[in-house]
Design an enzyme around this catalytic site. Structure first.
Site, short mmCIF file in Angstrom:
data_model
loop_
_atom_site.label_atom_id
_atom_site.label_comp_id
_atom_site.label_asym_id
_atom_site.label_seq_id
_atom_site.Cartn_x
_atom_site.Cartn_y
_atom_site.Cartn_z
NE ARG A 148 63.03 58.74 33.68
CZ ARG A 148 63.14 58.04 34.62
NH1 ARG A 148 62.35 56.66 34.65
NH2 ARG A 148 63.97 58.39 35.64
CG HIS A 181 57.68 55.39 36.95
ND1 HIS A 181 57.98 56.77 36.47
CD2 HIS A 181 59.03 55.34 37.40
CE1 HIS A 181 59.30 56.93 36.17
NE2 HIS A 181 60.03 55.86 36.85
#
Ligand code: GLV
Length: 315
Positions: free
Chosen positions: A230, A278
């Protein structure tokens, strides 16, 4: 039959709606934002980055399925109702993140960025190449994905260690845990792979002080970072500082504190940084949708949902 709300906030929204509908077996689907209808009929919600507050408006909600591995956005909703929360965990997702990790560990190990640069200059210049068995890779986060990635790296011959909050046992992987084990784990790690979830304990964990504890003088010729966990785990300015002072020799970043990464970020053009948008763990709605609907059917028959989230633990 009670309805299922689909609230997927992202580019795959349409595909998710289509494939969940194709697997709904007569169950009514409501689609956020345009076709939520009367919320009182909805019992289940399948969500990804849904707006906070949406779930609190569903009075008879029985369960929520997060259509991704990371649940930080869902748990950051202060009004998430007190119902079982589950997330998708599936070999498809595990395999995709493992592909990403293996690709980027090998890229740093085989110095591919250097050869790319040489190719642009038409330079034929081989460099010393250690064997995988001489290089120490460390994986932070040993859930389903982290342990699978660690095993794949061990099969390639790397010296693999893993670090997690609580003790884990993985064949072929040396494991460390907790605060007490972190420094020893870092001190032997040359290529650091981060697959931790975001929790209050892991935010900004990838900072300059941590990078300085990595093993810089090993066979890999420097320390490297691969973050596919993350973005909130990393401090971008500290990555740039660590690259400038030689603490890090390179970094692969799939995630960022601010996404999309701002066009102004110096990371984009940094010669030692590899950026992806991502997508390490992009999943196929076609593969997941039958699994999601089967979970709901099983729950209706009184079975617990798989991969329940522990909201106090944060993942
Ligand atoms: C992707 O980031 C996921 O959490 O599934």
């Amino acid at each position: 039959m009670s309805a299922v709300l689909v609230a997927f906030n992202g580019p795959q929204a349409r595909e998710w709606h289509e494939v969940l509908a194709a697997n709904a077996k007569g169950r009514e689907l409501r689609v956020w934002p345009d076709a939520v209808g009367d919320a009182v009929d909805i019992a289940y919600a399948c969500v990804w980055l849904a707006p906070h507050g949406l779930l609190a408006r569903i009075p008879k909600l029985k369960a929520v399925i997060n259509l991704g591995a990371g649940v930080d956005h869902l748990l950051a909703d202060p009004n998430v109702p007190d119902v079982p929360l589950a997330r998708v965990a599936h070999p498809d997702l595990t395999a995709r993140v493992t592909e990403y990790v293996v690709l980027h560990v090998l890229m740093h190990h085989r110095r591919q960025r250097l050869y790319d640069t040489q190719q642009r200059g038409r330079i034929w210049q081989p460099h010393d190449q250690p064997a995988a068995g001489e290089v120490a890779v460390g994986v932070m986060g040993l859930g389903a994905i982290g342990s699978h990635a660690a095993e794949a790296l061990a099969r390639l011959g790397f010296q693999v260690a893993g670090w997690s909050r609580t003790p884990r046992d993985i064949p072929g992987v040396e494991t460390f845990h907790g605060d007490a084990g972190l420094d020893r784990f870092l001190a032997r790690t040359e290529i650091l792979v981060c697959l931790l979830p975001r929790t209050p304990d892991t935010e900004r964990i990838l900072n300059l002080a941590l990078f300085r504890k990595l093993h810089r003088n090993g066979a890999a010729g420097g320390a490297y970072l691969v973050n596919a966990g993350r973005g909130a785990l990393q401090v971008d300015a500290d990555i740039i500082a660590a690259l400038a002072e030689g603490t890090l020799a390179g970094a692969t970043l799939d995630v960022f504190p601010q996404e999309p990464l701002s066009a102004e970020s110096p990371l984009w053009s940094h010669p030692k940084v590899t950026i992806t948008p991502h997508n390490a763990g992009d999943i196929s709605p076609r593969v997941f949708a039958p699994h999601v609907m089967a979970q709901i059917e099983a729950f209706e028959r009184g079975r617990p949902l798989e991969n329940l989230i522990d909201r106090h633990r944060g993942y």
